[in-house]
Design a protein around this motif. Structure first.
Motif, PDB file in Angstrom:
ATOM      1  N   VAL A  22       0.879  -1.179   0.000  1.00 39.99           N
ATOM      2  CA  VAL A  22       0.000   0.000   0.000  1.00 39.99           C
ATOM      3  C   VAL A  22       0.911   1.222   0.000  1.00 39.99           C
ATOM      4  O   VAL A  22       1.564   1.525   1.002  1.00 39.99           O
ATOM      5  N   LEU A  24       1.903   4.929   0.214  1.00 45.37           N
ATOM      6  CA  LEU A  24       1.348   6.155   0.802  1.00 45.37           C
ATOM      7  C   LEU A  24       1.968   7.347   0.100  1.00 45.37           C
ATOM      8  O   LEU A  24       3.150   7.636   0.285  1.00 45.37           O
ATOM      9  N   LEU A 131       9.403   8.364   4.525  1.00 40.88           N
ATOM     10  CA  LEU A 131       8.747   7.170   5.080  1.00 40.88           C
ATOM     11  C   LEU A 131       9.787   6.130   5.469  1.00 40.88           C
ATOM     12  O   LEU A 131      10.790   5.955   4.766  1.00 40.88           O
TER      13      LEU A 131
HETATM   14  N1  LIG Z   1       4.416   1.792   1.447  1.00 46.19           N
HETATM   15  C1  LIG Z   1       5.159   2.781   0.969  1.00 46.19           C
HETATM   16  N2  LIG Z   1       4.593   3.946   0.586  1.00 46.19           N
HETATM   17  C2  LIG Z   1       5.343   4.967   0.110  1.00 46.19           C
HETATM   18  N3  LIG Z   1       6.665   4.893  -0.028  1.00 46.19           N
HETATM   19  C3  LIG Z   1       7.262   3.767   0.352  1.00 46.19           C
HETATM   20  N4  LIG Z   1       8.552   3.398   0.361  1.00 46.19           N
HETATM   21  C4  LIG Z   1       8.623   2.142   0.828  1.00 46.19           C
HETATM   22  N5  LIG Z   1       7.428   1.675   1.150  1.00 46.19           N
HETATM   23  C5  LIG Z   1       6.546   2.652   0.851  1.00 46.19           C
END
Ligand SMILES: Nc1ncnc2[nH]cnc12
Ligand SMILES: O=P(O)(O)OC[C@H]1O[C@H](OP(=O)(O)OP(=O)(O)O)[C@H](O)[C@@H]1O
Length: 182
Positions: A22, A24, A131
């Motif tokens: 997912v 983000l 993130l």
């Molecule tokens: N789930 C995620 N959403 C956005 N950027 C990321 N980088 C690594 N995992 C991610």
């Protein structure tokens, strides 16, 4: 409350860039100047409080931002703190002598580099990125800072995927504004 407001600007994309992830998306947050300002202010207030608590006479010398999304707000935090900004880039992008460290992340393998003379031994450093998922990239960035002799005060993120328990991999405290726990 800052946290709820910042969280409301993040847009989830299921199954991007591959099935089961997912993603983000933080870019809607940057499209909203009030939310962007709230984000920067939150980080700067937090870092000011941490610095004062730790040693009132010591400042943060360097903000390290991770390629690529850490470049979008790391330099702004550095300017507000009167600190240097240093990029950690994906392999092969930086000229001159570089330190390098490879790592595994949520959806692939990569290698990071930092210019060897960018941080002086003993400098106080914070590492910022949008993130933290597995913590692989943050850990690799920590290794690069250590190779230069810098001392990491904290790692800062907008979003922490807490269920991946990345904080356990890091050699300094982690601060995140939004926690995602499943
Ligand atoms: N789930 C995620 N959403 C956005 N950027 C990321 N980088 C690594 N995992 C991610
Ligand atoms: O905690 P981890 O599992 O290491 O994952 C987090 C990292 O993954 C994402 O970057 P990505 O490598 O996708 O690069 P980008 O910023 O160039 O999109 C994100 O911006 C972090 O840097």
């Amino acid at each position: 409350m800052d946290t709820e407001y910042i969280k409301s600007q993040l847009v989830p994309h299921p199954d991007f860039p591959k099935k089961g992830i997912v993603f983000l998306d933080m870019f809607p947050l940057l499209r909203n100047p009030v939310a962007f300002e709230t984000l920067i202010t939150n980080f700067v207030h937090h870092l000011t409080a941490v610095t004062i608590a730790k040693s009132p006479n010591r400042k943060i010398d360097v903000v390290v931002g991770l390629d690529a999304r850490g470049f979008l707000f790391g330099p702004i935090i550095a300017l507000r703190l009167g600190a240097a900004f240093v990029p950690v880039r994906k392999q092969g992008k930086l000229p001159g002598k570089c330190h390098s460290a490879s790592y595994e992340k949520e959806y692939g393998v990569d290698s990071f580099e930092m210019q060897a003379d960018a941080i002086e031994p003993g400098q106080s450093v914070v590492v910022v990125d949008d993130l933290i998922a597995t913590g692989g990239s943050a850990k690799a960035a920590g290794e690069l800072v250590a190779k230069s002799g810098g001392k990491i005060l904290e790692y800062l993120f907008i979003i922490e995927l807490t269920f991946l328990k990345a904080a356990e991999k890091l050699d300094a405290p982690l601060y995140s504004i939004v926690q995602v726990d499943d």
